[in-house]
Design a protein around this motif. Structure first.
Motif, PDB file in Angstrom:
ATOM      1  N   PRO A 276      47.612  39.650  42.766  1.00 48.98           N
ATOM      2  CA  PRO A 276      46.672  39.749  41.643  1.00 48.98           C
ATOM      3  C   PRO A 276      46.965  40.902  40.675  1.00 48.98           C
ATOM      4  O   PRO A 276      46.664  40.799  39.500  1.00 48.98           O
ATOM      5  N   ASP A 277      47.555  41.988  41.149  1.00 53.20           N
ATOM      6  CA  ASP A 277      47.815  43.146  40.290  1.00 53.20           C
ATOM      7  C   ASP A 277      49.249  43.238  39.780  1.00 53.20           C
ATOM      8  O   ASP A 277      49.622  44.214  39.140  1.00 53.20           O
ATOM      9  N   LEU A 278      50.038  42.231  40.023  1.00 55.02           N
ATOM     10  CA  LEU A 278      51.443  42.255  39.619  1.00 55.02           C
ATOM     11  C   LEU A 278      51.595  42.415  38.104  1.00 55.02           C
ATOM     12  O   LEU A 278      52.501  43.095  37.632  1.00 55.02           O
ATOM     13  N   TYR A 279      50.697  41.816  37.339  1.00 57.23           N
ATOM     14  CA  TYR A 279      50.774  41.909  35.886  1.00 57.23           C
ATOM     15  C   TYR A 279      50.654  43.361  35.409  1.00 57.23           C
ATOM     16  O   TYR A 279      51.198  43.728  34.366  1.00 57.23           O
ATOM     17  N   LYS A 280      49.973  44.205  36.170  1.00 49.84           N
ATOM     18  CA  LYS A 280      49.825  45.613  35.788  1.00 49.84           C
ATOM     19  C   LYS A 280      51.162  46.338  35.834  1.00 49.84           C
ATOM     20  O   LYS A 280      51.445  47.188  34.983  1.00 49.84           O
ATOM     21  N   VAL A 281      51.987  46.000  36.809  1.00 46.89           N
ATOM     22  CA  VAL A 281      53.326  46.595  36.914  1.00 46.89           C
ATOM     23  C   VAL A 281      54.175  46.160  35.726  1.00 46.89           C
ATOM     24  O   VAL A 281      54.847  46.980  35.090  1.00 46.89           O
ATOM     25  N   VAL A 282      54.133  44.871  35.405  1.00 46.26           N
ATOM     26  CA  VAL A 282      54.917  44.347  34.282  1.00 46.26           C
ATOM     27  C   VAL A 282      54.446  44.981  32.972  1.00 46.26           C
ATOM     28  O   VAL A 282      55.262  45.380  32.132  1.00 46.26           O
ATOM     29  N   ASP A 283      53.151  45.110  32.788  1.00 45.98           N
ATOM     30  CA  ASP A 283      52.611  45.733  31.580  1.00 45.98           C
ATOM     31  C   ASP A 283      53.069  47.184  31.461  1.00 45.98           C
ATOM     32  O   ASP A 283      53.486  47.630  30.386  1.00 45.98           O
TER      33      ASP A 283
END
Length: 56
Positions: A17-24
């Motif tokens: 669920p928090d993977l997008y935070k790393v990419v951002d």
């Protein structure tokens, strides 16, 4: 002037669920280095994500 985007690496990983935070964070931090990061759900398995690194 033509903009060319080159794929440097693609890897399929377990979705989180928090993977997008790393990419951002990577995109915000490394855009000056002409790098861009992408994240998409795997077409065949929603529990997997496809992470891609681009040079812009």
């Amino acid at each position: 002037m033509e903009s060319k985007i080159e794929i440097l690496s693609t890897v399929t990983i377990q979705n989180s669920p928090d993977l997008y935070k790393v990419v951002d964070s990577l995109n915000r931090t490394l855009k000056e280095k002409d790098l861009m990061f992408g994240l998409a759900l795997d077409k065949d398995d929603d529990s997997k994500a496809v992470f891609t690194i681009y040079r812009t």
